[in-house]
Design a protein around this motif. Structure first.
Motif, short mmCIF file in Angstrom:
data_model
loop_
_atom_site.label_atom_id
_atom_site.label_comp_id
_atom_site.label_asym_id
_atom_site.label_seq_id
_atom_site.Cartn_x
_atom_site.Cartn_y
_atom_site.Cartn_z
N UNK A 29 1.19 -1.61 -0.83
CA UNK A 29 1.24 -0.58 0.22
C UNK A 29 -0.09 -0.49 0.92
N UNK A 30 -1.19 -0.46 0.16
CA UNK A 30 -2.51 -0.33 0.77
C UNK A 30 -2.85 -1.54 1.64
N UNK A 31 -2.41 -2.73 1.24
CA UNK A 31 -2.71 -3.95 2.00
C UNK A 31 -1.92 -4.00 3.30
N UNK A 32 -0.64 -3.66 3.25
CA UNK A 32 0.23 -3.86 4.42
C UNK A 32 0.47 -2.61 5.24
N UNK A 33 0.54 -1.45 4.61
CA UNK A 33 0.85 -0.21 5.33
C UNK A 33 -0.40 0.61 5.57
N UNK A 34 -1.29 0.60 4.61
CA UNK A 34 -2.53 1.35 4.76
C UNK A 34 -2.66 2.45 3.74
N UNK A 35 -3.87 2.88 3.54
CA UNK A 35 -4.14 3.88 2.51
C UNK A 35 -3.85 5.30 2.97
N UNK A 36 -3.61 5.50 4.27
CA UNK A 36 -3.39 6.84 4.78
C UNK A 36 -1.93 7.27 4.75
N UNK A 37 -1.04 6.34 4.43
CA UNK A 37 0.38 6.68 4.32
C UNK A 37 0.68 6.93 2.84
N UNK A 38 1.03 8.14 2.48
CA UNK A 38 1.32 8.42 1.07
C UNK A 38 2.50 7.61 0.56
N UNK A 39 2.35 7.04 -0.63
CA UNK A 39 3.41 6.24 -1.23
C UNK A 39 4.74 6.96 -1.31
N UNK A 125 -3.77 -1.77 8.00
CA UNK A 125 -4.64 -2.89 7.70
C UNK A 125 -4.03 -4.25 8.03
N UNK A 126 -2.73 -4.34 8.20
CA UNK A 126 -2.08 -5.62 8.46
C UNK A 126 -2.24 -5.98 9.93
N UNK A 127 -2.85 -7.13 10.18
CA UNK A 127 -3.11 -7.54 11.56
C UNK A 127 -1.83 -8.07 12.21
N UNK A 128 -1.80 -8.09 13.53
CA UNK A 128 -0.64 -8.65 14.22
C UNK A 128 -0.51 -10.15 13.95
N UNK A 129 -1.58 -10.80 13.53
CA UNK A 129 -1.51 -12.23 13.21
C UNK A 129 -0.70 -12.44 11.93
N UNK A 130 -0.78 -11.51 11.01
CA UNK A 130 0.04 -11.58 9.80
C UNK A 130 1.52 -11.42 10.18
N UNK A 131 1.79 -10.51 11.08
CA UNK A 131 3.15 -10.30 11.60
C UNK A 131 3.68 -11.61 12.19
N UNK A 132 2.87 -12.26 13.01
CA UNK A 132 3.26 -13.54 13.61
C UNK A 132 3.57 -14.57 12.53
#
Length: 187
Positions: A29-39, A125-132
Motif C-alpha cells: 500500500x505504501x509503495x503504490x498508493x501512498x502513506x497518506x491513505x489509511x489502509x 508514490x507510484x509514478x506514471x511510468x510504472x503505470x505505463x
C-alpha cells in the motif's frame, strides 16, 4: 559470466508474477498508493468501481508458492529460466469480480494524466511510468516450470491477490522494518 561458457556451473533464473502475502499488504500500500491513505479505507466494499483499462493484465503468485518453487529448483538438477505465476491471469474483469465492483471504461490517457498529476503533487508514490509498464506487461508462459520442476502453485491467482485486501483489513505486518505496521503519515 555466461552459463553456456561455464557449463560446470548450474545457473537457475526465476521470474515471478507480482507476489502477494498478507504481511506485505501494508508495505505494498505504501509503495503504490501512498502513506497518506489509511489502509482501512482500501476495503473492497468501499471500491464500487474498477477501471476497465485496455492492456490491464498481470500475473500474480502467493509468496508461499514462490518459496516452494525456489526450494524445488535448488534441490533439483535443473538449469535455465523458469517463470512462476498462478492462474488465471488477472484482468479488470477478474478484479471487479474479486472486489465485488462494477467495471467502468476509463481511457488510458485520462487515468495516466490523473496519476501523473497526483504523482507530481507527491500525493502518490507510484509514478506514471510504472503505470505505463504495468499496462505493457507480457504474459509469462509457465509450462517449462510445470514440466521440468513439476511445480504447481497451491493457491489460485485470486487467492494470492486476496492476500492484499485481507492484509489491509487486518493491519498485517511483520517484525522487519519494511513489513512493519505503520500509522498513516509514517514511513
Amino acid at each position: 559470466m555466461r552459463a553456456r561458457e561455464n557449463s560446470d556451473i548450474r545457473v537457475v533464473r526465476i521470474r515471478t508474477g507480482f507476489l502477494f502475502q498478507e504481511p506485505a499488504a501494508g508495505e505494498q500500500r505504501r509503495i503504490f498508493v501512498g502513506r497518506f491513505v489509511p489502509g482501512p479505507l482500501l476495503r473492497p466494499d468501499l471500491l464500487p468501481r474498477v477501471p476497465d483499462l485496455q492492456g490491464l493484465r498481470f500475473q500474480v503468485l502467493h509468496t508461499d508458492g514462490a518459496a516452494q518453487a525456489y526450494l524445488v529448483a535448488v534441490r533439483g538438477d535443473v538449469r535455465g529460466a523458469f517463470n512462476l505465476a498462478a492462474q488465471p491471469v488477472i484482468d479488470a474483469n477478474t478484479l471487479g469480480t474479486q472486489l465485488g465492483a462494477r467495471m467502468v471504461k476509463v481511457p488510458r490517457n485520462l487515468m495516466r494524466t490523473a496519476l501523473s498529476a497526483a504523482w507530481q503533487a507527491h500525493a502518490v508514490p507510484a509514478s506514471p511510468y510504472l503505470f505505463d509498464a504495468v499496462l505493457r506487461l507480457p504474459t509469462m508462459d509457465c509450462e517449462r516450470t510445470r514440466n521440468l520442476l513439476g511445480w504447481h502453485p497451491r493457491r489460485t491467482a485470486e487467492e494470492a491477490l486476496d492476500a492484499f485486501p485481507k492484509g489491509m483489513r487486518h493491519g498485517s505486518g511483520e517484525k522487519t522494518r519494511p513489513l512493519a505496521r505503520h500509522r498513516v503519515g509514517q514511513r
